[in-house]
Structures are given as C-alpha cells and as structure tokens.
Scaffold this motif. Structure first.
Motif, PDB file in Angstrom:
ATOM      1  N   LEU A 162       3.200  -4.780   8.463  1.00  0.00           N
ATOM      2  CA  LEU A 162       2.083  -3.925   8.061  1.00  0.00           C
ATOM      3  C   LEU A 162       2.546  -2.836   7.093  1.00  0.00           C
ATOM      4  CD1 LEU A 162       0.180  -3.597  11.457  1.00  0.00           C
ATOM      5  CD2 LEU A 162      -0.482  -4.981   9.458  1.00  0.00           C
ATOM      6  N   ARG A 163       3.714  -2.266   7.330  1.00  0.00           N
ATOM      7  CA  ARG A 163       4.255  -1.276   6.389  1.00  0.00           C
ATOM      8  C   ARG A 163       4.523  -1.930   5.031  1.00  0.00           C
ATOM      9  NH1 ARG A 163       7.004   0.209  11.000  1.00  0.00           N
ATOM     10  NH2 ARG A 163       8.914  -0.868  10.343  1.00  0.00           N
ATOM     11  N   THR A 164       5.054  -3.151   5.057  1.00  0.00           N
ATOM     12  CA  THR A 164       5.304  -3.890   3.818  1.00  0.00           C
ATOM     13  C   THR A 164       3.995  -4.158   3.080  1.00  0.00           C
ATOM     14  OG1 THR A 164       7.257  -4.928   4.808  1.00  0.00           O
ATOM     15  CG2 THR A 164       6.335  -5.976   2.835  1.00  0.00           C
ATOM     16  N   ILE A 165       2.973  -4.559   3.829  1.00  0.00           N
ATOM     17  CA  ILE A 165       1.654  -4.821   3.239  1.00  0.00           C
ATOM     18  C   ILE A 165       1.121  -3.549   2.582  1.00  0.00           C
ATOM     19  CG2 ILE A 165      -0.773  -5.272   3.830  1.00  0.00           C
ATOM     20  CD1 ILE A 165       0.367  -7.272   5.980  1.00  0.00           C
ATOM     21  N   GLU A 166       1.191  -2.430   3.284  1.00  0.00           N
ATOM     22  CA  GLU A 166       0.698  -1.168   2.735  1.00  0.00           C
ATOM     23  C   GLU A 166       1.456  -0.778   1.458  1.00  0.00           C
ATOM     24  OE1 GLU A 166      -1.125   1.238   6.530  1.00  0.00           O
ATOM     25  OE2 GLU A 166       1.030   1.381   6.181  1.00  0.00           O
ATOM     26  N   GLN A 167       2.766  -0.992   1.461  1.00  0.00           N
ATOM     27  CA  GLN A 167       3.557  -0.676   0.268  1.00  0.00           C
ATOM     28  C   GLN A 167       3.172  -1.577  -0.896  1.00  0.00           C
ATOM     29  OE1 GLN A 167       7.558  -1.075   1.731  1.00  0.00           O
ATOM     30  NE2 GLN A 167       7.592   0.992   2.578  1.00  0.00           N
ATOM     31  N   LEU A 168       3.022  -2.869  -0.630  1.00  0.00           N
ATOM     32  CA  LEU A 168       2.678  -3.810  -1.699  1.00  0.00           C
ATOM     33  C   LEU A 168       1.276  -3.562  -2.249  1.00  0.00           C
ATOM     34  CD1 LEU A 168       4.158  -7.140  -0.297  1.00  0.00           C
ATOM     35  CD2 LEU A 168       4.969  -5.855  -2.282  1.00  0.00           C
ATOM     36  N   LEU A 169       0.339  -3.225  -1.371  1.00  0.00           N
ATOM     37  CA  LEU A 169      -1.040  -3.004  -1.800  1.00  0.00           C
ATOM     38  C   LEU A 169      -1.274  -1.600  -2.348  1.00  0.00           C
ATOM     39  CD1 LEU A 169      -3.087  -4.751   1.051  1.00  0.00           C
ATOM     40  CD2 LEU A 169      -2.291  -5.709  -1.135  1.00  0.00           C
ATOM     41  N   GLY A 170      -0.392  -0.683  -1.989  1.00  0.00           N
ATOM     42  CA  GLY A 170      -0.594   0.701  -2.398  1.00  0.00           C
ATOM     43  C   GLY A 170      -1.779   1.336  -1.695  1.00  0.00           C
ATOM     44  N   ARG A 171      -2.080   0.831  -0.508  1.00  0.00           N
ATOM     45  CA  ARG A 171      -3.210   1.336   0.285  1.00  0.00           C
ATOM     46  C   ARG A 171      -2.779   1.456   1.741  1.00  0.00           C
ATOM     47  NH1 ARG A 171      -5.640  -1.270  -3.799  1.00  0.00           N
ATOM     48  NH2 ARG A 171      -7.740  -0.695  -4.413  1.00  0.00           N
ATOM     49  N   SER A 172      -3.312   2.461   2.400  1.00  0.00           N
ATOM     50  CA  SER A 172      -3.061   2.616   3.822  1.00  0.00           C
ATOM     51  C   SER A 172      -4.142   1.874   4.599  1.00  0.00           C
ATOM     52  CB  SER A 172      -3.098   4.102   4.198  1.00  0.00           C
ATOM     53  OG  SER A 172      -3.092   4.238   5.602  1.00  0.00           O
ATOM     54  N   LEU A 173      -3.724   1.086   5.561  1.00  0.00           N
ATOM     55  CA  LEU A 173      -4.689   0.364   6.395  1.00  0.00           C
ATOM     56  C   LEU A 173      -5.348   1.286   7.418  1.00  0.00           C
ATOM     57  CD1 LEU A 173      -2.724  -2.975   6.957  1.00  0.00           C
ATOM     58  CD2 LEU A 173      -4.552  -2.493   5.303  1.00  0.00           C
ATOM     59  N   SER A 174      -4.849   2.504   7.542  1.00  0.00           N
ATOM     60  CA  SER A 174      -5.486   3.461   8.450  1.00  0.00           C
ATOM     61  C   SER A 174      -6.499   4.338   7.716  1.00  0.00           C
ATOM     62  CB  SER A 174      -4.436   4.320   9.149  1.00  0.00           C
ATOM     63  OG  SER A 174      -3.694   5.047   8.200  1.00  0.00           O
ATOM     64  N   VAL A 202      -9.929   4.624   5.774  1.00  0.00           N
ATOM     65  CA  VAL A 202     -11.169   3.839   5.783  1.00  0.00           C
ATOM     66  C   VAL A 202     -11.475   3.245   4.410  1.00  0.00           C
ATOM     67  CG1 VAL A 202     -13.541   4.725   5.486  1.00  0.00           C
ATOM     68  CG2 VAL A 202     -12.666   4.306   7.719  1.00  0.00           C
ATOM     69  N   THR A 203     -11.280   3.982   3.343  1.00  0.00           N
ATOM     70  CA  THR A 203     -11.569   3.467   2.007  1.00  0.00           C
ATOM     71  C   THR A 203     -10.607   2.338   1.640  1.00  0.00           C
ATOM     72  OG1 THR A 203     -12.403   5.622   1.330  1.00  0.00           O
ATOM     73  CG2 THR A 203     -11.832   4.087  -0.426  1.00  0.00           C
ATOM     74  N   GLY A 204      -9.325   2.539   1.881  1.00  0.00           N
ATOM     75  CA  GLY A 204      -8.347   1.488   1.600  1.00  0.00           C
ATOM     76  C   GLY A 204      -8.603   0.240   2.425  1.00  0.00           C
ATOM     77  N   LEU A 205      -8.932   0.432   3.695  1.00  0.00           N
ATOM     78  CA  LEU A 205      -9.221  -0.701   4.571  1.00  0.00           C
ATOM     79  C   LEU A 205     -10.472  -1.442   4.115  1.00  0.00           C
ATOM     80  CD1 LEU A 205      -8.510  -2.320   7.105  1.00  0.00           C
ATOM     81  CD2 LEU A 205      -9.842  -0.665   8.426  1.00  0.00           C
ATOM     82  N   THR A 206     -11.482  -0.696   3.686  1.00  0.00           N
ATOM     83  CA  THR A 206     -12.717  -1.330   3.201  1.00  0.00           C
ATOM     84  C   THR A 206     -12.431  -2.182   1.970  1.00  0.00           C
ATOM     85  OG1 THR A 206     -14.042   0.472   4.080  1.00  0.00           O
ATOM     86  CG2 THR A 206     -15.063  -0.898   2.382  1.00  0.00           C
ATOM     87  N   ASP A 207     -11.644  -1.665   1.043  1.00  0.00           N
ATOM     88  CA  ASP A 207     -11.263  -2.443  -0.140  1.00  0.00           C
ATOM     89  C   ASP A 207     -10.561  -3.739   0.264  1.00  0.00           C
ATOM     90  OD1 ASP A 207     -12.310  -0.445  -1.734  1.00  0.00           O
ATOM     91  OD2 ASP A 207     -10.360   0.346  -2.357  1.00  0.00           O
ATOM     92  N   VAL A 208      -9.657  -3.632   1.214  1.00  0.00           N
ATOM     93  CA  VAL A 208      -8.908  -4.814   1.672  1.00  0.00           C
ATOM     94  C   VAL A 208      -9.848  -5.811   2.347  1.00  0.00           C
ATOM     95  CG1 VAL A 208      -7.140  -5.592   3.305  1.00  0.00           C
ATOM     96  CG2 VAL A 208      -6.689  -3.637   1.818  1.00  0.00           C
ATOM     97  N   LEU A 209     -10.754  -5.330   3.186  1.00  0.00           N
ATOM     98  CA  LEU A 209     -11.702  -6.218   3.862  1.00  0.00           C
ATOM     99  C   LEU A 209     -12.591  -6.955   2.859  1.00  0.00           C
ATOM    100  CD1 LEU A 209     -12.728  -3.948   6.858  1.00  0.00           C
ATOM    101  CD2 LEU A 209     -11.522  -6.128   7.001  1.00  0.00           C
ATOM    102  N   ILE A 210     -13.084  -6.241   1.864  1.00  0.00           N
ATOM    103  CA  ILE A 210     -13.937  -6.872   0.860  1.00  0.00           C
ATOM    104  C   ILE A 210     -13.125  -7.873   0.041  1.00  0.00           C
ATOM    105  CG2 ILE A 210     -15.297  -6.458  -1.234  1.00  0.00           C
ATOM    106  CD1 ILE A 210     -16.231  -3.829   0.105  1.00  0.00           C
ATOM    107  N   ALA A 211     -11.899  -7.521  -0.309  1.00  0.00           N
ATOM    108  CA  ALA A 211     -11.048  -8.444  -1.057  1.00  0.00           C
ATOM    109  C   ALA A 211     -10.761  -9.704  -0.237  1.00  0.00           C
ATOM    110  CB  ALA A 211      -9.739  -7.752  -1.452  1.00  0.00           C
TER     111      ALA A 211
END
Length: 134
Positions: free
Chosen positions: A95-107, A109-118
């Motif tokens: 999960l830390r690797t994912i956050e680093q690669l995406l440049g978004r925090s999964l915690s 709400v905005t970053g998580l929403t972007d990931v969910l829609i993607a």
C-alpha cells in the motif's frame, strides 16, 4: 423510478454498454446503477486523465490486485493479507508502494475517490463488448 436501457446510453462503439463492468448490461437497470458509467462515457477527457492515475500500477499486477482486494475488504490490511495469502506485513508495504507510485494517499478522500473512479474506468474498459447481431 428512472430506467435506463443499455441501448439508450450514449457510448462509443468500442465501449461496453453502461453496467457491463457490473454484469448488468443484459437487463433494464436504474439510473443509479449506471450513473458513473454514463458520466465517464460523456467526459472522455476527464476519464482519460483519471484513467492515467493507474498507469504506474499496470506494470505491477500484484499491486493492482492488492489495491482491489484492499478496497473490497473495507480497507482492512489484515483481511486483504488473508484474501491474498500473503504475510500481514506485505499488504501495508504494498500500500505504501502504491501510494508512492500514484502520488496519492489512500487515506485522503479525494485521492481515494480518484483511484476508485480510475478502477471503475479500468473495469469498464476491460468488460467484454456486447456481441453484435449475428
């Protein structure tokens, strides 16, 4: 109740009908069932930008699978580890690797929403296209 039939949804010819990613393209559905599909289909520029969010994960299928399972299991690292049959410390590391690669925090709400829609867009694009008339 508003009903949307899959043939009434405006879409590109190469895109599966609204609801296909959820397995509901073969019946009449409520607008609420497919509103995200419709929004994505009608905003191709926005959709492309959001879809690019996941590009860093496409070459790392284990990370994409971990992300999907993490979300499917209510963002529980422990439940995700059990589902993936990996050591409990593996999921937080991924999960830390994912956050680093995406440049978004999964915690966030905005970053998580972007990931969910993607992810939803990715599912729509990988859903099988309807068979044409024979």
């Amino acid at each position: 109740m508003l009903h949307v039939h899959e043939r009434a949804v405006v879409r590109r010819d190469d895109r599966p009908p609204a609801g296909a990613a959820q397995g509901i393209a073969d019946r009449v559905v409520t607008f609420e069932d497919v509103c995200l599909d419709i929004m994505l289909a009608r905003s191709p520029d926005t959709t492309a930008a959001l879809a690019a969010t996941l590009d860093p994960l496409l070459a790392r299928p284990e990370l994409l699978t971990t992300l999907r399972e993490y979300l499917r299991h209510g963002m529980s690292a422990r439940a995700t580890a059990r589902a993936l049959y990996v050591h409990p410390n593996t999921v937080p590391y991924r999960l830390r690797t994912i956050e680093q690669l995406l440049g978004r925090s999964l915690s966030d709400v905005t970053g998580l929403t972007d990931v969910l829609i993607a992810l939803h867009h990715l599912d729509m694009d990988s859903a099988p296209a309807p068979a044409g008339p024979s």
